[in-house]
Structure formats: C-alpha cells, structure tokens
Scaffold this motif. Structure first.
Motif, PDB file in Angstrom:
ATOM      1  N   THR A 120       0.831  -1.199   0.000  1.00 43.70           N
ATOM      2  CA  THR A 120       0.000   0.000   0.000  1.00 43.70           C
ATOM      3  C   THR A 120       0.866   1.251   0.000  1.00 43.70           C
ATOM      4  O   THR A 120       2.005   1.235   0.462  1.00 43.70           O
ATOM      5  CB  THR A 120      -0.926   0.040   1.231  1.00 43.70           C
ATOM      6  OG1 THR A 120      -0.129   0.155   2.416  1.00 43.70           O
ATOM      7  CG2 THR A 120      -1.787  -1.204   1.320  1.00 43.70           C
ATOM      8  N   THR A 121       0.298   2.321  -0.539  1.00 47.01           N
ATOM      9  CA  THR A 121       0.925   3.632  -0.481  1.00 47.01           C
ATOM     10  C   THR A 121      -0.096   4.619   0.060  1.00 47.01           C
ATOM     11  O   THR A 121      -1.309   4.409  -0.045  1.00 47.01           O
ATOM     12  CB  THR A 121       1.401   4.104  -1.868  1.00 47.01           C
ATOM     13  OG1 THR A 121       0.275   4.110  -2.773  1.00 47.01           O
ATOM     14  CG2 THR A 121       2.478   3.186  -2.412  1.00 47.01           C
ATOM     15  N   ARG A 122       0.394   5.683   0.671  1.00 48.30           N
ATOM     16  CA  ARG A 122      -0.477   6.715   1.210  1.00 48.30           C
ATOM     17  C   ARG A 122      -0.967   7.633   0.093  1.00 48.30           C
ATOM     18  O   ARG A 122      -0.199   8.085  -0.735  1.00 48.30           O
ATOM     19  CB  ARG A 122       0.279   7.552   2.244  1.00 48.30           C
ATOM     20  CG  ARG A 122       0.449   6.851   3.593  1.00 48.30           C
ATOM     21  CD  ARG A 122      -0.811   6.988   4.411  1.00 48.30           C
ATOM     22  NE  ARG A 122      -0.613   6.464   5.765  1.00 48.30           N
ATOM     23  CZ  ARG A 122      -1.591   6.346   6.643  1.00 48.30           C
ATOM     24  NH1 ARG A 122      -2.815   6.708   6.301  1.00 48.30           N
ATOM     25  NH2 ARG A 122      -1.363   5.864   7.844  1.00 48.30           N
ATOM     26  N   ALA A 128      -3.717   3.134  -0.829  1.00 54.51           N
ATOM     27  CA  ALA A 128      -3.958   2.733  -2.212  1.00 54.51           C
ATOM     28  C   ALA A 128      -3.134   1.503  -2.551  1.00 54.51           C
ATOM     29  O   ALA A 128      -2.043   1.292  -1.991  1.00 54.51           O
ATOM     30  CB  ALA A 128      -3.612   3.877  -3.166  1.00 54.51           C
ATOM     31  N   VAL A 129      -3.665   0.669  -3.443  1.00 51.92           N
ATOM     32  CA  VAL A 129      -2.965  -0.521  -3.910  1.00 51.92           C
ATOM     33  C   VAL A 129      -2.979  -0.523  -5.437  1.00 51.92           C
ATOM     34  O   VAL A 129      -3.789   0.173  -6.065  1.00 51.92           O
ATOM     35  CB  VAL A 129      -3.629  -1.818  -3.388  1.00 51.92           C
ATOM     36  CG1 VAL A 129      -3.575  -1.886  -1.876  1.00 51.92           C
ATOM     37  CG2 VAL A 129      -5.078  -1.925  -3.874  1.00 51.92           C
ATOM     38  N   LEU A 141      -4.591  -3.751 -17.762  1.00 52.22           N
ATOM     39  CA  LEU A 141      -4.265  -2.346 -17.549  1.00 52.22           C
ATOM     40  C   LEU A 141      -3.987  -2.143 -16.066  1.00 52.22           C
ATOM     41  O   LEU A 141      -4.853  -2.384 -15.224  1.00 52.22           O
ATOM     42  CB  LEU A 141      -5.439  -1.469 -18.001  1.00 52.22           C
ATOM     43  CG  LEU A 141      -5.300   0.034 -17.839  1.00 52.22           C
ATOM     44  CD1 LEU A 141      -4.167   0.557 -18.721  1.00 52.22           C
ATOM     45  CD2 LEU A 141      -6.610   0.729 -18.190  1.00 52.22           C
ATOM     46  N   GLU A 142      -2.769  -1.710 -15.729  1.00 51.02           N
ATOM     47  CA  GLU A 142      -2.417  -1.487 -14.334  1.00 51.02           C
ATOM     48  C   GLU A 142      -3.103  -0.223 -13.832  1.00 51.02           C
ATOM     49  O   GLU A 142      -3.133   0.794 -14.522  1.00 51.02           O
ATOM     50  CB  GLU A 142      -0.900  -1.349 -14.193  1.00 51.02           C
ATOM     51  CG  GLU A 142      -0.409  -1.397 -12.764  1.00 51.02           C
ATOM     52  CD  GLU A 142       1.105  -1.435 -12.674  1.00 51.02           C
ATOM     53  OE1 GLU A 142       1.701  -0.334 -12.614  1.00 51.02           O
ATOM     54  OE2 GLU A 142       1.686  -2.533 -12.682  1.00 51.02           O
ATOM     55  N   GLN A 143      -3.666  -0.301 -12.616  1.00 45.35           N
ATOM     56  CA  GLN A 143      -4.430   0.829 -12.095  1.00 45.35           C
ATOM     57  C   GLN A 143      -4.233   0.959 -10.587  1.00 45.35           C
ATOM     58  O   GLN A 143      -4.307  -0.031  -9.847  1.00 45.35           O
ATOM     59  CB  GLN A 143      -5.927   0.632 -12.394  1.00 45.35           C
ATOM     60  CG  GLN A 143      -6.834   1.721 -11.852  1.00 45.35           C
ATOM     61  CD  GLN A 143      -6.614   3.050 -12.538  1.00 45.35           C
ATOM     62  OE1 GLN A 143      -6.522   3.110 -13.761  1.00 45.35           O
ATOM     63  NE2 GLN A 143      -6.519   4.122 -11.766  1.00 45.35           N
ATOM     64  N   MET A 144      -3.971   2.184 -10.134  1.00 50.23           N
ATOM     65  CA  MET A 144      -3.918   2.468  -8.700  1.00 50.23           C
ATOM     66  C   MET A 144      -5.349   2.613  -8.179  1.00 50.23           C
ATOM     67  O   MET A 144      -6.172   3.325  -8.769  1.00 50.23           O
ATOM     68  CB  MET A 144      -3.142   3.757  -8.443  1.00 50.23           C
ATOM     69  CG  MET A 144      -2.973   4.101  -6.983  1.00 50.23           C
ATOM     70  SD  MET A 144      -1.672   3.127  -6.172  1.00 50.23           S
ATOM     71  CE  MET A 144      -0.211   3.908  -6.867  1.00 50.23           C
ATOM     72  N   LEU A 145      -5.667   1.920  -7.072  1.00 44.41           N
ATOM     73  CA  LEU A 145      -7.012   1.939  -6.509  1.00 44.41           C
ATOM     74  C   LEU A 145      -6.955   2.339  -5.045  1.00 44.41           C
ATOM     75  O   LEU A 145      -6.190   1.756  -4.259  1.00 44.41           O
ATOM     76  CB  LEU A 145      -7.661   0.554  -6.616  1.00 44.41           C
ATOM     77  CG  LEU A 145      -7.812  -0.058  -8.018  1.00 44.41           C
ATOM     78  CD1 LEU A 145      -8.245  -1.512  -7.898  1.00 44.41           C
ATOM     79  CD2 LEU A 145      -8.819   0.735  -8.845  1.00 44.41           C
ATOM     80  N   LEU A 146      -7.755   3.330  -4.649  1.00 35.54           N
ATOM     81  CA  LEU A 146      -7.877   3.682  -3.241  1.00 35.54           C
ATOM     82  C   LEU A 146      -8.738   2.630  -2.535  1.00 35.54           C
ATOM     83  O   LEU A 146      -9.800   2.255  -3.036  1.00 35.54           O
ATOM     84  CB  LEU A 146      -8.536   5.051  -3.082  1.00 35.54           C
ATOM     85  CG  LEU A 146      -7.756   6.277  -3.521  1.00 35.54           C
ATOM     86  CD1 LEU A 146      -8.579   7.539  -3.267  1.00 35.54           C
ATOM     87  CD2 LEU A 146      -6.427   6.376  -2.794  1.00 35.54           C
ATOM     88  N   VAL A 147      -8.290   2.151  -1.388  1.00 32.74           N
ATOM     89  CA  VAL A 147      -9.076   1.205  -0.595  1.00 32.74           C
ATOM     90  C   VAL A 147     -10.193   2.000   0.072  1.00 32.74           C
ATOM     91  O   VAL A 147      -9.942   2.843   0.942  1.00 32.74           O
ATOM     92  CB  VAL A 147      -8.195   0.517   0.461  1.00 32.74           C
ATOM     93  CG1 VAL A 147      -9.028  -0.434   1.319  1.00 32.74           C
ATOM     94  CG2 VAL A 147      -7.050  -0.230  -0.212  1.00 32.74           C
ATOM     95  N   ASP A 148     -11.433   1.760  -0.350  1.00 29.74           N
ATOM     96  CA  ASP A 148     -12.556   2.587   0.085  1.00 29.74           C
ATOM     97  C   ASP A 148     -13.728   1.710   0.499  1.00 29.74           C
ATOM     98  O   ASP A 148     -14.511   1.251  -0.338  1.00 29.74           O
ATOM     99  CB  ASP A 148     -12.976   3.528  -1.048  1.00 29.74           C
ATOM    100  CG  ASP A 148     -13.948   4.605  -0.579  1.00 29.74           C
ATOM    101  OD1 ASP A 148     -14.539   4.438   0.500  1.00 29.74           O
ATOM    102  OD2 ASP A 148     -14.111   5.608  -1.287  1.00 29.74           O
ATOM    103  N   THR A 149     -13.875   1.488   1.810  1.00 25.91           N
ATOM    104  CA  THR A 149     -14.980   0.669   2.308  1.00 25.91           C
ATOM    105  C   THR A 149     -16.308   1.420   2.259  1.00 25.91           C
ATOM    106  O   THR A 149     -17.351   0.839   2.524  1.00 25.91           O
ATOM    107  CB  THR A 149     -14.701   0.224   3.758  1.00 25.91           C
ATOM    108  OG1 THR A 149     -14.444   1.387   4.562  1.00 25.91           O
ATOM    109  CG2 THR A 149     -13.496  -0.696   3.817  1.00 25.91           C
TER     110      THR A 149
END
Length: 243
Positions: A120-122, A128-129, A141-149
């Motif tokens: 993860t990154t801030r 985000a992962v 396609l590589e994509q950065m995703l925010l971990v959002d519950t």
C-alpha cells in the motif's frame, strides 16, 4: 522495624504501585461497551459491533487511534480516516484467529491462509494498492485503486472505457455510493480483476466521470466484501483472506 524489613516493605509497596498504575493504563473492559462509548464521544460510526459482543479487551489513555488498536487487538478491523485526520468509521470484520503462514503457494488458486498481500501507499488519509484491470480483449491495464470501504463498487474513471474495450452504450445507469456521496455511474463488468496473482472473474464496476473522482479509482466493497481484510501500517500492506 529492622532495616531489612523496611527495605522489603518499600520494595513491596513499589511493586503494588506499579501494578496499580499498569491497571489504570490497561484496564480490562467489554469491547462492545467501550467501542460504543468511544464512538459516542468522538462521533464515528461502527459497523459490525455485534462481532465484539462478549469479548474483552484493554484500554489505554493514548491517542484515539492507539486506544482503538489496543481495544481491538483480538479482532480484524478497518479504521476509515476522516478528512481532518480523525476517525470516520470503524468496521469490525470478526475475531482474529491465530495462524501460521504456509509455504509460498505454487499458483494463485492455492493461497491457503496466506491470503493476498498487496503493498500500500499513502494517498492523503487513505491507502492505495495497485491492481490490474482485464479488458474485453484479455489485455491488462495497471491501475492504482484507493481502498474505500464506503464505496459500493469497484469504481473507475469513465475515460478508461476505450482502453478496456467496453462500449459505454452497453452499460446501464445507476446511482452508487462513494465516500463522497451518491453519484450516477455507468455499470458494467470487467472480464477479470487481478490482485497480485489472483484473478477475480466477471467483476462489476461503476464508471464515473473523471471530474467527479478527482483522478482516483476506488476498490470498493463488491471486491473487499469477498474477504477478511487487515491493513498493516508498519509493513504498508493490505492483506486479504478468504472468508
């Protein structure tokens, strides 16, 4: 009183004082009651409170985040940060079971209890992962995703549709929940979503106008809800376990 007796008495009093102090710092409490009390004082929501009923934990006098980590030491949980740096929501996923990681699996279908480990990154107050989106032609396609519950779906910018080989006219309109409120999205399906080496097939995704996402994509509960989830701040790692 002899000199030896006085020394013994002083030592005993010192031990008792330390025990009393330790008890004050780490009192034993019912987790559900203490969590409800903290939520009322600090104004955050709790999901899954019933998972803690009957459980016992400890408290301390530190920062709210430290109090929650101490109290929930025996549980898998997620703390959702508020924009001001406080706590918006605490999600209790269940009681934590001790496990020993098995040997590294030979394939993505044999992970056992090791789970999926994603660095993860801030991104501001969120984590985000990186995942891979599988398009209609099998391309990734590589994509950065925010971990959002707080998001119902895997939420992606609408501008990705051409790269994924998806026609917007084939999608349906639907209102969806994100952490920033409800918005109208185009709902479709990805042939696959890759988390590390594990492929999730036929994943529903909500495509939203880029301007409403602020350039972010979200890993929402239609994916996260399939797993038990822990976030290790020290290792900067999101770990997902089969339910």
């Amino acid at each position: 009183m002899s000199c030896l007796a006085r020394h013994r008495r002083a030592a005993l009093l010192g031990i008792l004082s330390l025990a009393v102090a330790a008890g004050a710092v780490a009192a034993r409490v019912e987790v559900s009651d203490e969590l409800a009390r903290l939520a009322e004082i600090h104004g955050f929501d709790v999901t899954g409170l019933t998972e803690t009923v009957g459980g016992w934990g400890r408290t301390d006098d530190g920062h709210l985040g430290d109090q929650l980590r101490t109290l929930l030491a025996d549980y898998d949980y997620v703390i959702v940060a508020a924009p001001d740096g406080g706590v918006r929501r605490v999600i209790i996923l269940g009681e934590r079971a001790a496990w020993v990681p098995p040997p590294a699996p030979e394939s993505s279908t044999d992970r056992g209890e090791a789970g999926i480990a994603l660095p993860t990154t801030r991104q501001g107050s969120q984590r985000a992962v990186v995942a891979e989106l599988e398009g209609a032609g099998g391309q990734r396609l590589e994509q950065m995703l925010l971990v959002d519950t707080g998001a119902d779906f895997l939420v992606l910018p609408r501008s990705l549709l051409p790269s994924l080989g998806i026609d917007a006219q084939d999608l349906r309109d639907q209102e969806v929940q994100t952490a920033n409120g409800r918005v109208t999205a185009k709902i479709g399906r990805l042939p696959g979503l890759w988390l590390d080496r594990e492929r999730l097939a036929d994943v529903e995704a909500a495509f939203i106008d880029d301007g409403k996402l602020g350039g972010h994509a979200l890993l929402g509960m239609n994916v996260l809800g399939r797993y038990r989830m822990t976030i290790d701040d020290e290792r900067s790692e999101l770990r997902l376990f089969d339910r």
